[in-house]
Enzyme design. Structure first.
Site, short mmCIF file in Angstrom:
data_model
loop_
_atom_site.label_atom_id
_atom_site.label_comp_id
_atom_site.label_asym_id
_atom_site.label_seq_id
_atom_site.Cartn_x
_atom_site.Cartn_y
_atom_site.Cartn_z
N HIS A 324 0.85 -1.18 0.00
CA HIS A 324 0.00 0.00 0.00
C HIS A 324 0.89 1.24 0.00
O HIS A 324 1.68 1.43 0.92
CB HIS A 324 -0.90 0.02 1.24
CG HIS A 324 -1.95 -1.05 1.25
ND1 HIS A 324 -2.28 -1.76 2.39
CD2 HIS A 324 -2.74 -1.54 0.27
CE1 HIS A 324 -3.24 -2.63 2.09
NE2 HIS A 324 -3.52 -2.52 0.82
N TRP A 473 4.09 -0.05 4.82
CA TRP A 473 4.76 -1.20 5.44
C TRP A 473 3.88 -2.46 5.36
O TRP A 473 3.84 -3.27 6.27
CB TRP A 473 5.14 -0.91 6.89
CG TRP A 473 5.92 0.36 7.04
CD1 TRP A 473 7.18 0.62 6.57
CD2 TRP A 473 5.50 1.57 7.68
NE1 TRP A 473 7.57 1.90 6.87
CE2 TRP A 473 6.55 2.51 7.56
CE3 TRP A 473 4.34 1.95 8.35
CZ2 TRP A 473 6.48 3.81 8.08
CZ3 TRP A 473 4.27 3.23 8.88
CH2 TRP A 473 5.32 4.13 8.74
N HIS A 474 3.19 -2.60 4.22
CA HIS A 474 2.31 -3.75 4.02
C HIS A 474 2.82 -4.59 2.84
O HIS A 474 2.05 -5.00 1.97
CB HIS A 474 0.87 -3.29 3.75
CG HIS A 474 0.25 -2.58 4.90
ND1 HIS A 474 -0.88 -1.80 4.78
CD2 HIS A 474 0.58 -2.54 6.22
CE1 HIS A 474 -1.21 -1.32 5.96
NE2 HIS A 474 -0.33 -1.75 6.86
N GLN A 475 4.11 -4.88 2.83
CA GLN A 475 4.69 -5.67 1.74
C GLN A 475 4.12 -7.08 1.76
O GLN A 475 4.13 -7.76 2.79
CB GLN A 475 6.22 -5.73 1.89
CG GLN A 475 6.89 -4.36 1.87
CD GLN A 475 7.09 -3.75 3.25
OE1 GLN A 475 6.33 -4.02 4.18
NE2 GLN A 475 8.11 -2.93 3.40
#
Length: 538
Positions: A324, A473-475
């Site tokens: 995101h 930080w939504h890898q």
């Protein structure tokens, strides 16, 4: 233990420390299951497997103890970024971001991301889970089935809601306590723009067009209650669960097409641990594909380029990387207002186009100014708040590659933000809706001015968006579940072409979930445990 679990307080903590010290002094050569990574998925999986006292589980974590203020104090989460609890990844420079190299923090500590994130519990949208079911061919990934799992694992502390909330599980979830004035203003701002508000963001709100709500969070008695704390820690006094911290998995050992163990580095020494039944990678969307490739599993051309022997050609490893992307819009307060809780108390999901069937925009309010390094030069107010306006379903796709075949070498990350032109158009629409929200009458009593971006023309707004873009930080999605040529795991999370090897973390998502990824990763760990226990009769 050697890493500080002895610093936990109380009688149970002493029992944990003594037990794990004994486990460490008597490491086994072979465990029934080896779980690599103690993040949101791995913490669930290790606990569920260890619930059977006859099953011996080894849980390996590259990071150290979570017993530190930066983790346990919800408001201290920003201090983890760039610290030893953060892998500190940085993506390759991207021409679509005006040449910027985007930092990509990931948790390197017990609990993984659930120990350094904002603590928001967001289950994902109905359409996410139904898409997972469609891609995997397994109906148990669908929304209705997953909703049942959420009810089982939650210990909901808000108003009773038997249709959507469970009360007997290990995950202590509550509405953000005593939210601040900016969060409450956001609810009123949404209503001004015709966006509905809800008592909770988990339930009806994520079955349709979206809406606005005060966030649900994982805090207990004012402290972070990570997935590691919820699931794994209560079982660390048991003789069949061994936890190794500060131990980094280098590769999976594969013999005759079957995963038989792992090679890991502990205190600078390479050690081997064997698995009688299965190895499960729960290392996250960056390190899981990296370890697979170092093990000889991946695209054969990439492996040969890194001088790694090809054990199994699996071209999807490292592909389909998603995240995101967010753009900070900042307002200056009339008077200083101290952040409360984690400093992020309200969330909103909405659509950039009314014709869409589901929300494609994600908004997360932060009660202090958060510019990117590039937009900081525009002038950041001393006191203010930020709306993180983000793309819930970006079309751009990135890739994780090996930088070399050397022991423990970190990978190259090609995030490729804005490589798909639709994402830039959606980003501009997203920022405009963000500005509309922040400039409503609801915020007038709190806000002196819009600090950035302000009313810009199309070209300047596009430049701002490229400079402001940061990660949520939504890898995820770099070892996706599915049935096409680029799928890495099947619907039961088994790695194609390698027996005894599964993946249970955010990398298996076919597309990034709508919203924060901790809760979906918890479900991935829960489902993995059920597949594994059924397969082995444990």
């Amino acid at each position: 233990m050697s890493d500080g679990l002895q610093t936990y307080k109380g009688e149970f903590a002493a029992r944990v420390a003594a037990n794990q010290a004994q486990r460490l002094a008597n490491l086994r050569k072979t465990y029934d299951f080896i779980v690599c990574g103690a993040g949101s998925s791995g913490s669930v999986l290790a606990r569920r497997l260890a619930e059977n006292p006859a099953v011996h589980v080894l849980l390996i974590e590259a990071g150290g103890s979570d017993d530190r203020p930066s983790v346990m104090e919800p408001a201290a989460w920003p201090t983890n970024l760039g610290s030893e609890t953060d892998w500190g990844f940085v993506a390759e420079p991207n021409p679509e971001l005006n040449g910027r190299a985007m930092p990509m923090s990931m948790g390197k500590v017990l609990g993984g991301g659930s120990s350094i994130n904002v603590g928001v519990w967001a289950r994902g949208h109905r359409s996410d889970w139904d898409y997972f079911a469609q891609e995997s061919g397994d109906e148990s990934w669908g929304y209705e089935s997953v909703l049942g799992l959420y009810l089982e694992i939650e210990n909901w502390q808000g108003a009773p809601d038997p249709l959507y909330r469970g009360t007997g599980g290990p995950v202590f979830v509550q509405p953000t306590p005593d939210p601040g004035p900016a969060a409450l203003a956001m609810l009123d701002a949404a209503l001004e723009l015709g966006i509905p508000t809800y008592d909770s963001p988990n339930g009806q709100m994520m079955e349709g067009d979206g809406g606005c709500a005060i966030s649900d969070v994982l805090t207990r008695n004012g402290k972070r209650h990570s997935i590691f704390r919820a699931f794994t820690y209560p079982y660390l006094d048991r003789p069949n669960l061994t936890l190794l911290t500060r131990t980094q998995v280098n590769r999976v050992i594969v013999q005759n097409g079957r995963a038989v163990g792992v090679e890991a580095v502990r205190d600078g020494v390479v050690e081997r641990f064997d698995a009688a039944h299965e190895v499960i990678l729960s290392l996250g969307a960056i390190m899981t594909p990296t370890v697979l490739m170092r093990s000889g599993i991946g695209d054969e051309d990439d492996l040969r380029a890194a001088d790694i022997k090809v054990l199994h050609h699996l071209p999807g490893v490292g592909r389909n990387l998603q995240d995101h992307v967010s753009f900070g819009c900042i307002w200056e307060y009339r008077e200083p207002i101290a952040p409360r809780n984690s400093g992020s108390e309200a969330t909103l999901y909405w659509k950039s186009d009314p014709a869409l069937s589901e929300p494609d925009l994600l908004f997360c309010q932060v009660e202090f100014p958060v510019p990117s390094p590039e937009t900081a030069g525009l002038g950041v107010p001393e006191h203010g708040w930020t709306m993180f306006a983000g793309l819930a379903h970006p079309k751009s796709r990135g890739r994780v590659r090996l930088s070399s075949g050397d022991l423990l070498s970190l990978p190259r990350i090609e995030l490729n933000t804005f490589s798909h032109p639709d994402d830039l158009r959606a980003a501009v629409a997203c920022v405009q809706l963000c500005r509309d929200l922040g400039n409503t009458r609801a915020f007038e009593p709190l806000v002196a001015r819009e600090a950035m971006p302000g009313p810009l023309g199309q070209a300047d707004m596009e430049r701002y968006v490229r400079d402001a873009a940061v990660t949520y930080w939504h890898q995820t999605c770099s070892a996706k579940m599915g049935r096409d040529a680029l799928s890495v795991v099947d619907g039961s999370l088994r790695v194609y072409g390698v027996e005894g090897l599964r993946i249970a973390d955010g990398s298996v998502m076919p597309r990034v979930a709508t919203g924060n990824t901790m809760a979906p990763c918890t479900i991935i760990g829960e489902k993995a445990s059920r597949y594994i226990r059924a397969a082995h009769g444990v």
